[in-house]
Design an enzyme around this catalytic site. Structure first.
Site, PDB file in Angstrom:
ATOM      1  N   ARG A 160       0.822  -1.218   0.000  1.00 34.19           N
ATOM      2  CA  ARG A 160       0.000   0.000   0.000  1.00 34.19           C
ATOM      3  C   ARG A 160       0.854   1.266   0.000  1.00 34.19           C
ATOM      4  O   ARG A 160       0.491   2.274   0.603  1.00 34.19           O
ATOM      5  CB  ARG A 160      -0.967   0.020   1.196  1.00 34.19           C
ATOM      6  CG  ARG A 160      -1.947  -1.139   1.226  1.00 34.19           C
ATOM      7  CD  ARG A 160      -2.895  -1.149   0.031  1.00 34.19           C
ATOM      8  NE  ARG A 160      -3.781  -2.292   0.140  1.00 34.19           N
ATOM      9  CZ  ARG A 160      -3.515  -3.498  -0.346  1.00 34.19           C
ATOM     10  NH1 ARG A 160      -2.371  -3.708  -0.988  1.00 34.19           N
ATOM     11  NH2 ARG A 160      -4.374  -4.482  -0.217  1.00 34.19           N
ATOM     12  N   SER A 239     -11.427   0.226   2.853  1.00 37.50           N
ATOM     13  CA  SER A 239     -10.623  -0.047   4.048  1.00 37.50           C
ATOM     14  C   SER A 239     -10.024   1.253   4.563  1.00 37.50           C
ATOM     15  O   SER A 239      -9.245   1.897   3.863  1.00 37.50           O
ATOM     16  CB  SER A 239      -9.512  -1.043   3.708  1.00 37.50           C
ATOM     17  OG  SER A 239     -10.057  -2.262   3.263  1.00 37.50           O
ATOM     18  N   GLU A 343      -5.452   4.589   5.789  1.00 40.58           N
ATOM     19  CA  GLU A 343      -5.105   4.425   4.378  1.00 40.58           C
ATOM     20  C   GLU A 343      -5.486   5.636   3.544  1.00 40.58           C
ATOM     21  O   GLU A 343      -4.727   6.066   2.674  1.00 40.58           O
ATOM     22  CB  GLU A 343      -5.774   3.153   3.823  1.00 40.58           C
ATOM     23  CG  GLU A 343      -5.345   2.839   2.403  1.00 40.58           C
ATOM     24  CD  GLU A 343      -5.751   1.445   1.957  1.00 40.58           C
ATOM     25  OE1 GLU A 343      -5.844   1.212   0.756  1.00 40.58           O
ATOM     26  OE2 GLU A 343      -5.970   0.565   2.839  1.00 40.58           O
TER      27      GLU A 343
END
Length: 351
Positions: A160, A239, A343
């Site tokens: 990520r 998420s 995130e």
């Protein structure tokens, strides 16, 4: 370019949150993108780049600068080589590659947002991530003031993360190039246990790419991870937290805390990660810390379908969302000694 002043930004985000931009430009060509970025840099105007808005948390006061919405179009498939303009809708592009019988990104179906955002986050799900298929990223380099082409090995991809995320004020992605696979209409080998189970096959098996895509869409929809304006569980950024990656000492401390809290018979999720680290599940941590599906009483709550998604139930403010996020972060840290990291990109606010 379209130009608006005191323009609402909330409708451009999947959270539907945030105040207005002092100025909003919408660029439909690479040249317009570069022109807008150069103008902002030369005038010293703060710049916010907006793609699909699926990874943005904008403060209630908005953005006192120029917001640049990238709405470029371009889908070029030559054999197994794919080039996408940054403004292409990602999930639509995935569908077109599957219809062409190609494999490599079929398990990334249903992920909201634009193609240009995928290398920034190194978008991944259900056993695939874009780092494994991206060959080059074409971007405007604001430091060098020129358009550059970065091969995969210069993008510094990790979980990520990427060079683009590490240097958020340097690169504006214009185009992304991929190398896909012609496996006769079959998918890439399935890496994710849940996907394999749902399809009744073993990990490592190949299945029809179209079937893999449909299965992933069904799994995502069951977790509120496919956009639906009527479903407030999808008024989110998907998420909200990344899965923690722990070094050996952190992992041992985590195991001890989990044992004390939950008992020796409970085994926390653990997956090998690079550098001898261990990755665990943010969703598991959140749930076991007491934040179950639907948690919350205000207009910002945890999704009723998935503990990893924070949602706007309608009428929420960004501060409502952040208050919930902070509560979850503090609760997980108190319970397990692990600090969750958000995130989505925050604009004008922070956890």
């Amino acid at each position: 370019m379209q130009e608006l002043h005191d323009a609402p930004l909330a409708p451009l985000t999947t959270f539907r949150l945030g105040g207005p931009a002092a100025r909003l430009l919408t660029a439909t060509t690479d040249a317009e993108v570069v022109e807008a970025v150069r103008e902002a840099d030369e005038s010293g105007t703060p710049l916010l780049v907006v793609g699909g808005g699926s990874n943005l948390v904008i403060g209630d006061k908005g953005f006192d600068g120029t917001a640049l919405r990238i709405a470029t179009k371009g889908f070029t498939l030559t054999g197994t080589e794919l080039e996408l303009a940054a403004g292409e809708v990602w999930t639509d592009a995935v569908t077109r590659t599957v219809e062409a019988g190609l494999a490599g990104i079929e398990c990334l179906a249903g992920i909201p947002g634009s193609a240009g955002a995928t290398p920034i986050q190194n978008v991944g799900a259900y056993g695939q991530e874009v780092a494994s298929t991206i060959t080059e990223v074409v971007a405007y380099d604001r430091y060098a003031r020129e358009t550059v082409t970065l091969p995969n090995d210069e993008c510094a991809f990790s979980y990520r993360h990427s060079r683009f995320k590490a240097q958020p004020d340097r690169f504006v992605v214009l185009r992304v190039r991929f190398a896909l696979e012609d496996a006769g209409g079959l998918s890439a080998p399935l890496k994710y246990p849940e996907t394999a189970r749902a399809m009744g096959v073993e990990q490592g098996d190949r299945v029809p790419a179209a079937a893999a895509r449909e299965t992933v869409l069904r799994l995502r929809a069951g977790k509120g991870m496919v956009l639906d304006p009527e479903d407030h569980d999808t008024w989110s950024a998907g998420s909200f937290f990344t899965n923690p990656v722990l070094d050996a000492a952190q992992f041992e401390e985590f195991l001890a805390r989990a044992k004390d809290r939950l008992g020796a018979e409970v085994t926390p999720p653990a997956f090998p990660a690079d550098g001898g680290h261990t990755k665990t599940s943010a969703a598991w941590l959140i749930d076991r810390a007491g934040f179950t599906k639907g948690y919350g009483t205000g207009p910002a709550r945890i999704s009723t379908k998935h503990t990893l998604a924070l949602t706007n139930r309608g009428g929420a403010t960004t501060e409502d969302l952040l208050a919930l996020a902070r509560e979850v972060v503090a609760g997980v840290h108190d319970a397990f000694g692990v600090t969750l990291v958000n995130e989505p990109v925050t604009v004008g606010v922070s956890l």
